[in-house]
Write an enzyme that holds these catalytic residues in place. Structure first.
Site, PDB file in Angstrom:
ATOM      1  N   GLY A   1      27.907  54.530 -39.930  1.00 38.80           N
ATOM      2  CA  GLY A   1      27.312  54.448 -38.599  1.00 38.80           C
ATOM      3  C   GLY A   1      26.938  53.009 -38.330  1.00 38.80           C
ATOM      4  O   GLY A   1      27.520  52.329 -37.487  1.00 38.80           O
TER       5      GLY A   1
ATOM      6  N   ARG B   1      -9.611  69.498 -22.197  1.00 41.61           N
ATOM      7  CA  ARG B   1     -10.070  70.121 -23.439  1.00 41.61           C
ATOM      8  C   ARG B   1     -11.503  69.663 -23.772  1.00 41.61           C
ATOM      9  O   ARG B   1     -11.782  68.460 -23.807  1.00 41.61           O
ATOM     10  CB  ARG B   1      -9.135  69.717 -24.583  1.00 41.61           C
ATOM     11  CG  ARG B   1      -9.491  70.298 -25.923  1.00 41.61           C
ATOM     12  CD  ARG B   1      -9.214  71.767 -25.958  1.00 41.61           C
ATOM     13  NE  ARG B   1      -9.417  72.338 -27.287  1.00 41.61           N
ATOM     14  CZ  ARG B   1      -9.334  73.636 -27.527  1.00 41.61           C
ATOM     15  NH1 ARG B   1      -9.060  74.489 -26.544  1.00 41.61           N
ATOM     16  NH2 ARG B   1      -9.521  74.091 -28.748  1.00 41.61           N
TER      17      ARG B   1
ATOM     18  N   GLU C   1      22.251  53.926 -31.054  1.00 40.32           N
ATOM     19  CA  GLU C   1      22.577  52.529 -30.654  1.00 40.32           C
ATOM     20  C   GLU C   1      22.050  51.520 -31.670  1.00 40.32           C
ATOM     21  O   GLU C   1      21.651  50.410 -31.304  1.00 40.32           O
ATOM     22  CB  GLU C   1      21.990  52.116 -29.305  1.00 40.32           C
ATOM     23  CG  GLU C   1      22.265  52.839 -28.036  1.00 40.32           C
ATOM     24  CD  GLU C   1      23.661  53.250 -27.714  1.00 40.32           C
ATOM     25  OE1 GLU C   1      24.603  52.555 -28.110  1.00 40.32           O
ATOM     26  OE2 GLU C   1      23.804  54.277 -27.060  1.00 40.32           O
TER      27      GLU C   1
HETATM   28  C1  LIG Z   1      21.967  62.587 -31.910  1.00 38.29           C
HETATM   29  C2  LIG Z   1      22.874  61.435 -32.227  1.00 38.29           C
HETATM   30  C3  LIG Z   1      23.807  61.020 -31.287  1.00 38.29           C
HETATM   31  C4  LIG Z   1      24.695  59.984 -31.600  1.00 38.29           C
HETATM   32  N1  LIG Z   1      25.654  59.630 -30.679  1.00 38.29           N
HETATM   33  C5  LIG Z   1      26.622  58.740 -31.034  1.00 38.29           C
HETATM   34  C6  LIG Z   1      27.712  58.461 -30.144  1.00 38.29           C
HETATM   35  O1  LIG Z   1      27.772  58.954 -29.008  1.00 38.29           O
HETATM   36  N2  LIG Z   1      28.711  57.659 -30.597  1.00 38.29           N
HETATM   37  C7  LIG Z   1      28.690  57.075 -31.834  1.00 38.29           C
HETATM   38  O2  LIG Z   1      29.625  56.332 -32.156  1.00 38.29           O
HETATM   39  N3  LIG Z   1      27.641  57.298 -32.668  1.00 38.29           N
HETATM   40  C8  LIG Z   1      26.610  58.111 -32.308  1.00 38.29           C
HETATM   41  N4  LIG Z   1      25.569  58.364 -33.169  1.00 38.29           N
HETATM   42  C9  LIG Z   1      25.570  57.751 -34.498  1.00 38.29           C
HETATM   43  C10 LIG Z   1      24.540  56.660 -34.622  1.00 38.29           C
HETATM   44  O3  LIG Z   1      24.942  55.519 -33.921  1.00 38.29           O
HETATM   45  C11 LIG Z   1      24.352  56.405 -36.131  1.00 38.29           C
HETATM   46  O4  LIG Z   1      23.731  57.550 -36.682  1.00 38.29           O
HETATM   47  C12 LIG Z   1      23.524  55.182 -36.387  1.00 38.29           C
HETATM   48  O5  LIG Z   1      24.237  54.018 -36.024  1.00 38.29           O
HETATM   49  C13 LIG Z   1      23.126  55.075 -37.871  1.00 38.29           C
HETATM   50  O6  LIG Z   1      24.223  55.236 -38.704  1.00 38.29           O
HETATM   51  P1  LIG Z   1      24.182  56.282 -39.919  1.00 38.29           P
HETATM   52  O7  LIG Z   1      23.635  57.539 -39.409  1.00 38.29           O
HETATM   53  O8  LIG Z   1      25.520  56.303 -40.544  1.00 38.29           O
HETATM   54  O9  LIG Z   1      23.145  55.656 -40.934  1.00 38.29           O
HETATM   55  P2  LIG Z   1      23.511  54.570 -42.058  1.00 38.29           P
HETATM   56  O10 LIG Z   1      24.275  53.456 -41.463  1.00 38.29           O
HETATM   57  O11 LIG Z   1      24.085  55.272 -43.215  1.00 38.29           O
HETATM   58  O12 LIG Z   1      22.054  54.055 -42.411  1.00 38.29           O
HETATM   59  C14 LIG Z   1      21.162  54.810 -43.240  1.00 38.29           C
HETATM   60  C15 LIG Z   1      19.841  54.011 -43.369  1.00 38.29           C
HETATM   61  O13 LIG Z   1      20.104  52.750 -44.002  1.00 38.29           O
HETATM   62  C16 LIG Z   1      19.657  51.684 -43.179  1.00 38.29           C
HETATM   63  N5  LIG Z   1      20.585  50.559 -43.317  1.00 38.29           N
HETATM   64  C17 LIG Z   1      21.932  50.553 -43.148  1.00 38.29           C
HETATM   65  N6  LIG Z   1      22.424  49.319 -43.376  1.00 38.29           N
HETATM   66  C18 LIG Z   1      21.380  48.517 -43.677  1.00 38.29           C
HETATM   67  C19 LIG Z   1      21.237  47.128 -44.007  1.00 38.29           C
HETATM   68  N7  LIG Z   1      22.289  46.300 -44.029  1.00 38.29           N
HETATM   69  N8  LIG Z   1      19.998  46.661 -44.272  1.00 38.29           N
HETATM   70  C20 LIG Z   1      18.928  47.481 -44.240  1.00 38.29           C
HETATM   71  N9  LIG Z   1      18.987  48.800 -43.932  1.00 38.29           N
HETATM   72  C21 LIG Z   1      20.198  49.309 -43.659  1.00 38.29           C
HETATM   73  C22 LIG Z   1      19.673  52.253 -41.757  1.00 38.29           C
HETATM   74  O14 LIG Z   1      18.792  51.521 -40.911  1.00 38.29           O
HETATM   75  C23 LIG Z   1      19.211  53.679 -42.017  1.00 38.29           C
HETATM   76  O15 LIG Z   1      17.808  53.681 -42.154  1.00 38.29           O
HETATM   77  C24 LIG Z   1      24.622  59.340 -32.851  1.00 38.29           C
HETATM   78  C25 LIG Z   1      23.652  59.736 -33.772  1.00 38.29           C
HETATM   79  C26 LIG Z   1      22.788  60.772 -33.475  1.00 38.29           C
HETATM   80  C27 LIG Z   1      21.771  61.190 -34.504  1.00 38.29           C
END
Ligand SMILES: Cc1cc2nc3c(=O)[nH]c(=O)nc-3n(C[C@H](O)[C@H](O)[C@H](O)COP(=O)(O)OP(=O)(O)OC[C@H]3O[C@@H](n4cnc5c(N)ncnc54)[C@H](O)[C@@H]3O)c2cc1C
Length: 401
Positions: A135, A284, A379
């Site tokens: 992500g 309240r 985002e």
């Molecule tokens: C309800 C929902 C809707 C969404 N809609 C879309 C969409 O329309 N299109 C789309 O493309 N995506 C979408 N997403 C995905 C979203 O953009 C990603 O979930 C987000 O970018 C985080 O990626 P990940 O979940 O893979 O977490 P990861 O990237 O695996 O991160 C896991 C944790 O590690 C931390 N982390 C990662 N890298 C680092 C670093 N270098 N240094 C320090 N900390 C780090 C992160 O901050 C997080 O706390 C959606 C997500 C949700 C939950």
């Protein structure tokens, strides 16, 4: 809201649009939001109403049938809509990002074909970068396009598509090796494809499957899905901008305006939480007086309102910077980071003010409590915003010694 989150210097047209949207939110969204959210029901009537108001074409240029409004107008509308129900702002957000990417990077033919349909809300956009294995780290994308004659053949799996089921146009970012020799930096070998499809679930186009809705803790009503590409054939004229290898930059440009939009959502949800908290605190009674008369609760309200004001000011600043034609990655990153963190805190304070009732599904704050965390992730997470902010600060304040 009477006093907080005012925006100075708006034109008459902006004020009129905002007043219309606010009225719609108060009459058509707030009264039904919690019930629909609990049923995880798509708010079709609300979407139809927003279509009629022209919200889907707010930032699309007038020559393509839109209202040609600024990012600021758009963000202020999103703030109002999220105050009513965050899921509805999610329905608009991906559409807005795809329309923005088409406006900025599309070929003339792509703009003429898609933008008028998008302005009318007939074609509805989703955007897809994330995959099951990534992500934050967009450069690790594994989905791939290979050229065959006048077409590209796409394979791979995508994850977390907001509006994946209801949309009819998905901007999909994949790796495309064609024309990019081995060893090309990942962000220079990615391409955005404009993938048209039928709405719904299952095989929505030969080679393209939307398996079903992901069951989420909050942000219900709006569908979030996976997307599976199995030899999906896309004509070459559906490469965004007509040239491969630019997808990473196009998507990052889209996400940058999307961040202002997520900040605006945080502002809207926080405002609603404040409204709910300040009302409840005056009704309240404990120890012989309304809890609002206990200083600890008054302090909470003071902190909440200060956060609402600060987040709004930063969001407006980020939008205005982009509207002036300047790069706004620093301001958008800061606004998104601050607004989403403050939103979570304001919602939690409003929840605490509600005491045990905040835990009951009868009270709106229960819904907000499940919605706010999404803003910490979508985002770009807080950590990713801080990486962007930090990098940019070191550019601006380069040590000269
Ligand atoms: C309800 C929902 C809707 C969404 N809609 C879309 C969409 O329309 N299109 C789309 O493309 N995506 C979408 N997403 C995905 C979203 O953009 C990603 O979930 C987000 O970018 C985080 O990626 P990940 O979940 O893979 O977490 P990861 O990237 O695996 O991160 C896991 C944790 O590690 C931390 N982390 C990662 N890298 C680092 C670093 N270098 N240094 C320090 N900390 C780090 C992160 O901050 C997080 O706390 C959606 C997500 C949700 C939950």
């Amino acid at each position: 809201m009477a006093r907080l989150a005012q925006t100075h210097g708006l034109t008459d047209v902006q004020q009129e649009i905002l007043a219309t949207v606010r009225d719609f939110v108060d009459k058509e969204i707030i009264p039904v939001a919690t019930e629909l959210e609990h049923r995880d029901e798509y708010p079709q009537q609300i979407v139809d109403g927003l279509k009629e108001l022209g919200v889907f074409g707010l930032m699309i240029p007038e020559e393509y049938g839109g209202l040609g409004e600024s990012l600021l107008t758009y963000a202020l509308c999103v703030e109002e809509i999220a105050r009513g129900w965050m899921s509805v702002s999610g329905i608009i957000n991906t559409h807005f990002i795809v329309a923005y990417m088409l406006k900025q990077h599309g070929t003339q033919e792509q703009k003429e074909y898609f933008l008028p349909r998008m302005a009318a809300g007939e074609t509805r956009g989703a955007f897809s970068m994330s995959e099951p294995g990534l992500g934050s780290d967009v450069s690790a994308i594994t989905s791939k396009a290979v050229k065959e004659g006048d077409e590209y053949v796409l394979n791979g799996q995508k994850m977390w598509l907001t509006n994946g089921g209801t949309s009819t146009l998905v901007a999909v970012l994949v790796r495309s090796d064609e024309g990019h020799p081995e060893g090309t930096a990942p962000h220079k070998s990615m391409t955005t494809f404009l993938v048209e499809k039928e709405p719904g679930f299952g095989e929505v186009r030969p080679g393209l499957t939307i398996p079903g809705k992901i069951d989420k803790m909050g942000y219900k009503g709006v569908d979030t899905t996976e997307l599976v590409m199995d030899n999906l054939r896309i004509p070459a004229n559906r490469v965004l901008g007509g040239v491969t290898g630019r997808g990473f930059y196009q998507m990052m440009d889209g996400v940058e305006v999307g961040r202002v939009n997520v900040a605006a959502r945080g502002c809207g949800v926080a405002q609603r939480a404040f409204e709910l908290g300040v009302q409840y605190a005056q009704q309240r009674q404990t120890f012989g007086k309304p809890i609002a008369q206990h200083q600890a609760i008054q302090f909470k309200l003071a902190e909440m309102a200060t956060k609402v004001e600060a987040a709004h000011a930063m969001m407006v600043n980020a939008a205005r910077k982009k509207d002036s034609g300047e790069r706004n990655d620093l301001e958008a990153g800061m606004a998104k980071y601050l607004a989403s963190e403050y939103c979570k805190e304001v919602v939690e304070d409003a929840f605490r003010i509600h005491g045990g009732y905040g835990f009951s599904k009868e009270y709106e704050i229960e819904r907000l409590y499940r919605e706010a965390p999404m803003l910490l992730i979508g985002e770009g997470t807080a950590e990713i915003q801080k990486m962007i902010i930090g990098r940019r600060l070191l550019e601006e304040y380069r040590f000269q010694g």
